[in-house]
Design a protein around this motif. Structure first.
Motif: not given
Length: 125
Positions: A71, A73, A112, A119, A121, A123
Protein backbone atom coordinates in the motif's frame (compact mmCIF):
# COMPACT_ATOMS: atom_id res chain seq x y z
CA UNK A 1 3.16 21.48 -15.80
CA UNK A 2 0.78 20.45 -12.99
CA UNK A 3 -0.28 17.32 -14.90
CA UNK A 4 3.37 16.32 -15.33
CA UNK A 5 3.86 16.59 -11.55
CA UNK A 6 0.88 14.28 -11.02
CA UNK A 7 2.13 11.79 -13.62
CA UNK A 8 5.50 11.68 -11.85
CA UNK A 9 3.89 11.04 -8.45
CA UNK A 10 1.60 8.35 -9.86
CA UNK A 11 4.60 6.61 -11.43
CA UNK A 12 6.56 6.72 -8.17
CA UNK A 13 3.64 5.47 -6.08
CA UNK A 14 2.57 2.70 -8.45
CA UNK A 15 6.12 1.51 -9.16
CA UNK A 16 6.77 0.87 -5.45
CA UNK A 17 3.94 -1.64 -5.14
CA UNK A 18 5.28 -5.18 -4.89
CA UNK A 19 8.90 -4.10 -4.32
CA UNK A 20 10.99 -4.97 -1.28
CA UNK A 21 11.99 -2.36 1.27
CA UNK A 22 15.66 -2.76 0.30
CA UNK A 23 14.92 -2.22 -3.40
CA UNK A 24 12.89 0.92 -2.57
CA UNK A 25 15.59 2.31 -0.27
CA UNK A 26 18.17 1.75 -3.02
CA UNK A 27 15.96 3.32 -5.72
CA UNK A 28 15.23 6.46 -3.68
CA UNK A 29 18.57 6.96 -1.93
CA UNK A 30 18.80 10.47 -3.43
CA UNK A 31 15.55 11.55 -1.76
CA UNK A 32 14.89 12.32 1.90
CA UNK A 33 13.70 9.02 3.42
CA UNK A 34 12.25 8.27 6.84
CA UNK A 35 12.19 4.68 8.11
CA UNK A 36 9.57 3.91 10.75
CA UNK A 37 7.99 1.08 12.62
CA UNK A 38 4.39 1.90 13.50
CA UNK A 39 2.86 -0.23 16.26
CA UNK A 40 -0.88 -0.35 16.92
CA UNK A 41 -2.41 -2.85 19.34
CA UNK A 42 0.91 -4.74 19.48
CA UNK A 43 0.92 -5.18 15.69
CA UNK A 44 4.04 -3.67 14.08
CA UNK A 45 3.96 -2.11 10.63
CA UNK A 46 7.09 -1.27 8.67
CA UNK A 47 6.78 2.13 6.93
CA UNK A 48 9.05 4.10 4.60
CA UNK A 49 8.29 7.74 3.82
CA UNK A 50 9.84 9.35 0.78
CA UNK A 51 9.78 13.11 0.27
CA UNK A 52 9.39 14.69 -3.17
CA UNK A 53 10.25 18.37 -2.65
CA UNK A 54 9.82 19.33 -6.33
CA UNK A 55 6.29 17.92 -6.36
CA UNK A 56 5.30 19.16 -2.89
CA UNK A 57 4.32 15.68 -1.73
CA UNK A 58 5.30 12.68 0.37
CA UNK A 59 4.53 9.02 -0.13
CA UNK A 60 4.26 6.55 2.75
CA UNK A 61 4.89 2.92 1.88
CA UNK A 62 3.47 0.07 3.95
CA UNK A 63 4.75 -3.49 3.76
CA UNK A 64 3.34 -6.96 4.25
CA UNK A 65 4.97 -9.62 6.42
CA UNK A 66 7.27 -10.56 3.52
CA UNK A 67 8.62 -6.97 3.36
CA UNK A 68 6.89 -6.31 0.04
CA UNK A 69 5.16 -2.96 -0.44
CA UNK A 70 1.41 -3.53 -0.51
CA UNK A 71 0.00 0.00 0.00
CA UNK A 72 1.19 3.50 -0.83
CA UNK A 73 -0.32 6.67 0.64
CA UNK A 74 0.19 9.99 -1.13
CA UNK A 75 0.07 13.20 0.89
CA UNK A 76 0.26 16.67 -0.63
CA UNK A 77 1.58 19.76 1.11
CA UNK A 78 -1.44 21.78 -0.02
CA UNK A 79 -5.15 21.07 -0.22
CA UNK A 80 -5.18 22.83 -3.59
CA UNK A 81 -2.85 20.12 -4.95
CA UNK A 82 -5.10 17.42 -3.45
CA UNK A 83 -8.11 18.89 -5.25
CA UNK A 84 -6.18 19.31 -8.51
CA UNK A 85 -4.91 15.73 -8.29
CA UNK A 86 -8.43 14.41 -7.83
CA UNK A 87 -9.56 16.49 -10.83
CA UNK A 88 -6.64 15.07 -12.81
CA UNK A 89 -7.63 11.49 -11.91
CA UNK A 90 -11.25 12.19 -12.78
CA UNK A 91 -10.29 13.41 -16.24
CA UNK A 92 -7.62 10.80 -17.01
CA UNK A 93 -8.66 7.51 -15.37
CA UNK A 94 -11.74 5.32 -15.20
CA UNK A 95 -13.65 5.69 -11.94
CA UNK A 96 -15.76 2.87 -10.51
CA UNK A 97 -18.63 4.29 -8.47
CA UNK A 98 -19.43 0.80 -7.28
CA UNK A 99 -15.93 0.35 -5.79
CA UNK A 100 -15.21 4.05 -5.10
CA UNK A 101 -11.82 4.00 -6.85
CA UNK A 102 -9.94 4.95 -9.99
CA UNK A 103 -8.28 2.29 -12.09
CA UNK A 104 -4.78 3.07 -13.31
CA UNK A 105 -2.65 0.79 -15.51
CA UNK A 106 -0.68 -0.68 -12.57
CA UNK A 107 -2.99 -0.19 -9.58
CA UNK A 108 -6.13 1.28 -8.03
CA UNK A 109 -6.37 4.65 -6.26
CA UNK A 110 -8.97 5.80 -3.78
CA UNK A 111 -9.48 8.87 -1.62
CA UNK A 112 -9.56 8.23 2.09
CA UNK A 113 -10.11 10.56 5.00
CA UNK A 114 -9.15 10.16 8.62
CA UNK A 115 -10.18 12.98 10.92
CA UNK A 116 -8.82 16.11 9.23
CA UNK A 117 -6.39 14.32 6.93
CA UNK A 118 -7.12 13.45 3.32
CA UNK A 119 -4.87 11.01 1.56
CA UNK A 120 -4.78 9.03 -1.64
CA UNK A 121 -4.28 5.29 -1.28
CA UNK A 122 -2.62 3.26 -4.05
CA UNK A 123 -2.97 -0.51 -3.94
CA UNK A 124 -2.41 -3.42 -6.35
CA UNK A 125 -4.97 -4.78 -8.76
Amino acid sequence: MQNNKFKILIEHASSCLGKSDNKIKDTYKGHPICLMEYIEKDVPEHVIEIRFDNQGATISLYFDDKQSCNTVFLFFDSTQDEDSFIDYLTSSANYSYKCSRWELPKCFVKVSKRKEDVYLMFYPK
